[in-house]
Design an enzyme around this catalytic site. Structure first.
Site, PDB file in Angstrom:
ATOM      1  CB  SER A 195      41.173  37.111  49.478  1.00 58.00           C
ATOM      2  OG  SER A 195      41.131  38.506  49.655  1.00 58.00           O
ATOM      3  CG  ASP A 291      48.077  40.487  50.858  1.00 58.13           C
ATOM      4  OD1 ASP A 291      47.942  39.273  50.656  1.00 58.13           O
ATOM      5  OD2 ASP A 291      47.213  41.339  50.581  1.00 58.13           O
ATOM      6  CG  HIS A 359      45.660  38.807  47.398  1.00 55.24           C
ATOM      7  ND1 HIS A 359      45.836  39.141  48.732  1.00 55.24           N
ATOM      8  CD2 HIS A 359      44.318  38.664  47.230  1.00 55.24           C
ATOM      9  CE1 HIS A 359      44.647  39.193  49.333  1.00 55.24           C
ATOM     10  NE2 HIS A 359      43.721  38.900  48.448  1.00 55.24           N
TER      11      HIS A 359
END
Length: 415
Positions: A195, A291, A359
């Site tokens: 991330s 995502d 994710h």
């Protein structure tokens, strides 16, 4: 009975059914927290817990968290054939994009080591078990904690509020620490991140290569770090607005790639799509085409959907109508266009773009390497990354067909 029920819950969660998380925030922090909580619930019952170490020499360098406390990391030492190999995992956790959100982060683990967990579970790419992490299990594995709010990129200070934007200094102090612990003798090294940490691995990849001897094999991996400068459901640019705030409040422009800022504005040069083609070090991009964080916080945040028309759809893709799915398909097309630039034409780079609603995938055991992990071309994420890093295969570029063709996904469902 309680432990039995927990075990049953974990087993059920690890199957290919959707996984539930809660969501909702104005700056993306709550969505990150929700996904993080899910990952903890998905952990196997027996997990290696690794203690937090604070970087004592960081204070003298001004390398401190937002609140001025020392930065930290978790290290699980390598052994056997991996004793001289190093994996650095950069923690993610959103960004702070204005004075208010940065002040708030000072009171959380994302801005202060006072609130960081004293131990963390090492799973997925950080696991020390060969059956969970076949290629990197015996490496020196480090998780560098994230407490600066700008992907380890800032070097400034808000004097009036005593907020320290020192991500770049934290990065440098951490690398010096790892160097003193033996990384200077590394035969192999991998800089990874998830991330906001995935974005950081892109920002620091070539710098990481430059820190190590030329004889060291060095590559970088970005997991869920391919944040796109996309149009949201209202026609606006929610993520660009957020990134512009990050760049402005932390005065990042002076530390961004000059190759990029020579022809683009500073905010554009915080977007990976404008950076990856210029990275000289071998890079692997691991991302889902849909995502979950970007759907929640970039494509359909509450500010872009005040009437809540997208609320059910962005929480669970099975509730989307055909036009909403088409909007997501256009986002996927933009993702593929971004990676199919000069980046993908380089034989040294790798791709794994899965058509899932998820994710981060490297630290989740169920998506990294498990019996029913998602696959592309018959290979799981861990196998594909390993093939790329160790040069076991050429042209490692796995790109999935569009939703809904893939049945191996572990999709995130938000309550």
């Amino acid at each position: 009975m309680r432990s039995v029920l927990l075990l049953l819950w974990i087993v059920c969660s690890l199957c290919s059914l959707p996984s539930l998380v809660r969501s909702g925030s104005s700056d993306g922090a709550d969505t990150e927290i929700a996904i993080s909580l899910l990952e903890k619930k998905l952990m196997a019952p027996e997990v290696t817990m690794v203690p937090l170490t604070l970087i004592q020499r960081a204070a003298s360098k001004g390398a401190v968290c937002l609140d001025g406390t020392l930065p930290g990391y978790h290290l699980d030492r390598g052994f056997g054939s991996g004793a001289n190999s190093w994996l650095i995992q950069l923690e993610g956790g959103g960004w702070c994009n204005n004075h208010r959100t940065c002040v708030y982060r000072k009171t959380s683990r994302r801005g202060s080591s006072n609130f960081m967990e004293k131990t963390l579970p090492f799973t997925g790419i950080l696991s020390n078990k060969p059956e969970e992490n076949p290629d990197f299990f015996n490496w020196n594995r480090i998780k560098l904690r994230y407490c600066d709010g700008a992907s380890f990129a800032g070097d400034s200070q808000d004097e009036s509020s005593q907020i320290f934007y020192r991500g770049q200094r934290i990065w440098q102090a951490a690398m010096e620490e790892f160097w003193s612990l033996g990384m200077q003798q590394a035969d192999q090294a991998l800089l990874s991140g998830c991330s906001a940490g995935g974005l950081a691995s892109i920002l620091h990849c070539d710098e990481f290569r430059g820190l190590l001897p030329s004889s060291t094999k060095v590559k970088c991996l970005s997991d869920a770090g391919m944040f796109l400068d996309a149009v949201d459901v209202s026609g606006g640019h929610s993520l660009r607005n957020m990134f512009q705030g990050v760049v402005t409040v932390q005065n990042l422009q002076k530390g961004l790639s000059s190759t990029c800022t020579n022809h683009l504005d500073p905010t554009s040069c915080f977007f990976p799509q404008n950076l990856v083609s210029d990275i000289k070090t071998p890079m692997f991009l691991l991302n889902t085409a849909y995502d979950s964080w970007q759907i929640q916080e970039s494509l359909a945040p509450p500010t872009a959907d005040p009437g809540g028309i997208w609320k059910a759809c962005k929480a669970d893709h099975s509730h989307c109508n055909s036009s909403q799915i088409q909007f997501f398909q256009e986002f996927r097309n933009q993702m593929l266009l971004a990676v199919n630039s000069s980046f993908s034409t380089s034989d040294q780079n790798g791709l794994f773009i899965k058509s899932c609603f998820a994710h981060c995938q490297t630290e989740r055991q169920d998506t990294w390497f498990a019996q029913n992990s998602p696959q592309l071309n018959g290979k799981k994420v861990a196998e594909t990354v390993g093939d790329w890093y160790f040069d076991r295969a050429k042209n490692v570029r796995a790109i999935d067909c569009a939703y809904p063709c893939d049945k191996t996904c572990h999709n995130l469902i938000f309550e």
